[in-house]
Scaffold this motif. Structure first.
Motif, short mmCIF file in Angstrom:
data_model
loop_
_atom_site.label_atom_id
_atom_site.label_comp_id
_atom_site.label_asym_id
_atom_site.label_seq_id
_atom_site.Cartn_x
_atom_site.Cartn_y
_atom_site.Cartn_z
N LYS A 46 -2.46 2.77 4.39
CA LYS A 46 -1.27 3.07 3.57
C LYS A 46 -0.06 2.27 4.05
O LYS A 46 1.02 2.80 4.29
N ALA A 47 -0.29 0.96 4.20
CA ALA A 47 0.74 0.09 4.76
C ALA A 47 1.07 -1.04 3.80
O ALA A 47 0.30 -1.38 2.90
N GLU A 48 2.25 -1.63 4.02
CA GLU A 48 2.72 -2.77 3.22
C GLU A 48 2.99 -3.93 4.17
O GLU A 48 3.59 -3.74 5.24
N LEU A 49 2.54 -5.12 3.79
CA LEU A 49 2.76 -6.30 4.62
C LEU A 49 4.23 -6.70 4.56
O LEU A 49 4.74 -7.04 3.50
N LYS A 50 4.89 -6.65 5.72
CA LYS A 50 6.33 -6.91 5.76
C LYS A 50 6.69 -8.29 6.30
O LYS A 50 7.81 -8.77 6.09
N ALA A 51 5.75 -8.95 7.01
CA ALA A 51 6.05 -10.27 7.56
C ALA A 51 4.76 -10.99 7.94
O ALA A 51 3.78 -10.36 8.32
#
Length: 197
Positions: A46-51
Motif C-alpha cells: 500500500k505504498a506510492e513511489l515517491k523518488a
C-alpha cells in the motif's frame, strides 16, 4: 521499513532496490526493473513511489526509467556530472552529502566518482547502496568514458569515512551482497585505499 532486491534482465542483471515504509512511501534505487514488478510490491505494501535515486547514469541502471517515470510520476535524482554526460532531461541533481527524508526513510547521499564522474552512494539504516563504486571483492570499472582509477580509490576512502565503524550491508549494482567488515578484509582495493586513512 522493508527492503526489496530486484534484479534486471540479462545480460547485465543490474541490482535495484525498493524501500517502503509504514506510512505508504517508497524509494527506488536504480531502474532496470519493469513497472509491473515494482507495482506489485507497491500494491502489496500500500505504498506510492515517491523518488527514484540513481547511483549513476549508465544505461544498464536506467533501462526501464522512462516507463517507470511515466507510470509513477516519481521524480528522478542523479549526480549533476552524469546528468550532463548522459544528456538526461528532467532529472534533479543531488547535493553532495545530502540527507533525503521521505516519510520514515532517511537516506544519506554522497558523491563517489571514479566509475563515472557523477556516481553516488547511499547510506540508509544498516545498508550501503554502493552502485558500481564498491562491489564484493572489487571496484567498478574505470576504463569507460569519465572513469578514473585514482578517483575511485579516493571514493573508497570517502565511503569508509561515511561508514566509520558500522558493519553495513554492502548492496552493489551487480553481483553479490557483502558487508563492509568483510570488504575491509577481503577487498584488495578497499584495503589499499584504507592504508591512506
Amino acid at each position: 521499513m522493508k527492503a526489496y532486491h530486484l534484479m534486471g534482465s540479462a545480460p547485465y542483471y543490474t541490482n535495484c532496490y525498493l524501500l517502503t515504509d509504514n506510512a505508504g512511501n517508497a524509494i527506488l534505487f536504480d531502474c532496470s526493473i519493469k513497472w509491473s514488478k515494482i507495482e506489485e510490491i507497491l500494491k502489496n505494501d500500500k505504498a506510492e513511489l515517491k523518488a527514484i535515486l540513481m547511483t549513476h547514469g549508465h544505461h544498464d541502471h536506467r533501462e526501464c526509467l522512462e516507463e517507470v517515470v511515466e507510470k509513477s510520476g516519481a521524480p528522478v535524482y542523479m549526480g549533476r556530472q552524469d546528468i550532463a554526460q548522459f544528456y538526461m532531461e528532467n532529472v534533479i541533481p543531488f547535493k553532495d552529502k545530502e540527507a533525503i527524508e521521505i516519510g520514515e526513510m532517511k537516506v544519506f547521499a554522497f558523491h563517489t566518482p571514479g566509475h563515472t564522474p557523477g556516481c553516488y552512494c547511499f547510506k540508509c539504516e544498516d545498508m550501503l547502496i554502493s552502485g558500481d563504486t564498491l562491489f564484493a571483492g572489487t571496484v567498478g570499472r574505470t576504463d569507460l568514458p569519465g572513469g578514473d582509477f585514482e578517483t575511485i580509490m579516493n571514493s573508497l576512502r570517502i565511503i569508509a569515512e561515511v561508514v566509520r565503524n558500522q558493519n553495513l550491508k554492502v548492496m552493489p549494482g551487480h553481483a553479490h551482497f557483502s558487508t563492509f567488515n568483510i570488504e575491509k578484509v577481503q577487498n584488495p582495493y578497499l584495503k589499499e585505499a584504507l592504508k591512506c586513512l
